[in-house]
Design a protein around this motif. Structure first.
Motif, PDB file in Angstrom:
ATOM      1  N   GLN A   1       1.365   4.944   1.349  1.00 44.62           N
ATOM      2  CA  GLN A   1       0.943   5.789   2.463  1.00 44.62           C
ATOM      3  C   GLN A   1       0.772   7.215   1.972  1.00 44.62           C
ATOM      4  O   GLN A   1       1.704   7.844   1.502  1.00 44.62           O
ATOM      5  CB  GLN A   1       1.985   5.731   3.593  1.00 44.62           C
ATOM      6  CG  GLN A   1       2.160   4.346   4.184  1.00 44.62           C
ATOM      7  CD  GLN A   1       0.882   3.802   4.794  1.00 44.62           C
ATOM      8  OE1 GLN A   1       0.169   4.512   5.473  1.00 44.62           O
ATOM      9  NE2 GLN A   1       0.602   2.535   4.531  1.00 44.62           N
ATOM     10  N   THR A   2      -0.455   7.726   2.066  1.00 43.51           N
ATOM     11  CA  THR A   2      -0.760   9.077   1.633  1.00 43.51           C
ATOM     12  C   THR A   2      -1.256   9.878   2.819  1.00 43.51           C
ATOM     13  O   THR A   2      -1.385   9.367   3.923  1.00 43.51           O
ATOM     14  CB  THR A   2      -1.823   9.063   0.531  1.00 43.51           C
ATOM     15  OG1 THR A   2      -3.027   8.542   1.075  1.00 43.51           O
ATOM     16  CG2 THR A   2      -1.400   8.203  -0.636  1.00 43.51           C
TER      17      THR A   2
ATOM     18  N   SER B   1       0.839  -1.184   0.000  1.00 42.62           N
ATOM     19  CA  SER B   1       0.000   0.000   0.000  1.00 42.62           C
ATOM     20  C   SER B   1       0.875   1.235   0.000  1.00 42.62           C
ATOM     21  O   SER B   1       1.978   1.234   0.535  1.00 42.62           O
ATOM     22  CB  SER B   1      -0.920   0.034   1.228  1.00 42.62           C
ATOM     23  OG  SER B   1      -1.867  -1.002   1.183  1.00 42.62           O
TER      24      SER B   1
ATOM     25  N   HIS C   1      -5.398   8.493   3.052  1.00 40.84           N
ATOM     26  CA  HIS C   1      -5.753   7.091   2.893  1.00 40.84           C
ATOM     27  C   HIS C   1      -4.513   6.307   2.488  1.00 40.84           C
ATOM     28  O   HIS C   1      -3.565   6.846   1.944  1.00 40.84           O
ATOM     29  CB  HIS C   1      -6.814   6.912   1.797  1.00 40.84           C
ATOM     30  CG  HIS C   1      -8.081   7.652   2.047  1.00 40.84           C
ATOM     31  ND1 HIS C   1      -9.000   7.269   2.981  1.00 40.84           N
ATOM     32  CD2 HIS C   1      -8.583   8.775   1.465  1.00 40.84           C
ATOM     33  CE1 HIS C   1     -10.029   8.106   2.970  1.00 40.84           C
ATOM     34  NE2 HIS C   1      -9.788   9.037   2.073  1.00 40.84           N
ATOM     35  N   ALA C   2      -4.561   4.998   2.732  1.00 41.11           N
ATOM     36  CA  ALA C   2      -3.552   4.092   2.205  1.00 41.11           C
ATOM     37  C   ALA C   2      -4.204   3.292   1.088  1.00 41.11           C
ATOM     38  O   ALA C   2      -5.021   2.415   1.342  1.00 41.11           O
ATOM     39  CB  ALA C   2      -3.018   3.185   3.297  1.00 41.11           C
ATOM     40  N   TYR C   3      -3.879   3.630  -0.151  1.00 39.37           N
ATOM     41  CA  TYR C   3      -4.434   2.902  -1.287  1.00 39.37           C
ATOM     42  C   TYR C   3      -3.481   1.773  -1.662  1.00 39.37           C
ATOM     43  O   TYR C   3      -2.270   1.978  -1.762  1.00 39.37           O
ATOM     44  CB  TYR C   3      -4.607   3.833  -2.485  1.00 39.37           C
ATOM     45  CG  TYR C   3      -5.750   4.813  -2.344  1.00 39.37           C
ATOM     46  CD1 TYR C   3      -7.068   4.385  -2.394  1.00 39.37           C
ATOM     47  CD2 TYR C   3      -5.504   6.176  -2.166  1.00 39.37           C
ATOM     48  CE1 TYR C   3      -8.126   5.282  -2.276  1.00 39.37           C
ATOM     49  CE2 TYR C   3      -6.552   7.073  -2.048  1.00 39.37           C
ATOM     50  CZ  TYR C   3      -7.859   6.626  -2.099  1.00 39.37           C
ATOM     51  OH  TYR C   3      -8.891   7.518  -1.976  1.00 39.37           O
TER      52      TYR C   3
END
Length: 329
Positions: free
Chosen positions: A4-5, A2, A8-10
């Motif tokens: 990390q933003t 994923s 959200h973690a897309y």
């Protein structure tokens, strides 16, 4: 894996291709490959990596280069733009790979490109690409979005862009807009942005940056763009790239951007885009403690995101649905 933003973690659902094998090109410009059929026809360009963390376009261009796709008519350029940003991608800081020094998609005016007192990684690359871009008749610029949202076409402000989007037929939402206060996009550069010029361009936002479905959208729209331009035949394209057309397309006119004036901006809910608010005056966020509201009924949010929040950045654009057209006629 994923990414990390900020919010959200897309999950990263796709492999990032090794594009280093495509560096050297006969065009004389690294990572820009032009093929000439020797027969009359337009010069068509499929462009990837305007932003370094938007991988779906890179996957498509990489696949077409490895398959040795060649035009039957006219010329075809397959290219990667902000390679330096792409090579810097780190799943722990994925938003940082959008650009190195400045947004590559905000420098496309003669005034900016001619001003040699201004320097950046992106300006150096844009200036290198410019002589080739100046010869392109039809540009498809493949992008993706910070948030998980339905795909859309950015057709620019001119009728010729809207008409081209309608002929393409997909995605289902067509955004007509003037661009960004920060600077001009490649899709609006020179002839692309003049109604009097036969040149034309579309920008496709294929989905969230790292979702598999964004690659499917990029493949489908690329295949349709090449067929529409007439440079290839359907038999030349990889099997399975074309997807069914949506039954309708909504033409949405952006009326205004919402621009952050400081780091003190927040949305009223976790919006991802294409939300429609029936009533004018609905609160959609707060800027410096003051409410930001919808200016008219049936207002649509276009690509809301705080991932690149800083003063002067557009955090969302507001739009009206002008027309709904059928793909079934």
């Amino acid at each position: 894996m994923s990414a990390q933003t900020n919010n959200h973690a897309y999950p990263i659902e796709v492999e990032f291709p090794d594009i280093s094998v495509h560096r050297h090109a006969a065009s004389g410009i690294d990572y820009l490959h032009t093929f000439d059929s020797g027969l009359p026809g337009p010069h068509v360009m499929i462009n990837a990596l305007t932003h370094g963390n938007e991988v779906c376009g890179a996957i498509v261009v990489d696949e077409l280069l490895r398959r040795e796709l060649r035009p039957r008519r006219g010329r075809l350029t397959l290219g990667f733009a902000n390679v330096a940003a792409y090579l810097s991608f780190d799943p722990a800081k994925p938003d940082a790979a959008r650009f190195v020094d400045q947004d590559f998609n905000r420098v496309w005016t003669d005034t900016v490109l001619d001003d040699t007192s201004r320097t950046s990684s992106e300006l150096t690359r844009a200036r290198a690409m410019r002589p080739l871009i100046d010869t392109v008749d039809a540009l498809l610029d493949l992008h993706s979005m910070h948030e998980k949202s339905a795909p859309l076409i950015v057709a620019g402000p001119l009728q010729k862009g809207i008409d081209l989007a309608a002929r393409l037929g997909t995605p289902a939402t067509v955004i007509c807009d003037e661009g960004h206060p920060e600077g001009r996009r490649m899709r609006d550069y020179e002839g692309f942005g003049r109604e009097s010029s036969p040149k034309n361009a579309l920008l496709i936002e294929c989905g969230q940056h790292w979702e598999k479905s964004a690659v499917s959208v990029a493949r489908d729209t690329t295949a349709r763009f090449l067929l529409l331009a007439g440079v290839v035949d359907e038999a030349d394209l990889p099997e399975g790239w074309l997807a069914p057309l949506p039954p309708t397309q909504h033409i949405v006119r952006v009326t205004q951007p919402v621009v952050a004036t400081s780091m003190d901006f927040r949305f009223a809910a976790p919006f991802t885009g294409l939300e429609i608010f029936p009533d004018a005056g609905t609160v959609i966020g707060w800027s410096n403690g003051e409410a930001v509201t919808t200016p008219y009924d049936n207002c649509m949010l276009v690509m809301p995101s705080l991932r690149q929040l800083r003063p002067g950045v557009t955090v969302v654009r507001l739009g009206k649905v002008e027309q709904t057209r059928s793909n079934l006629s």
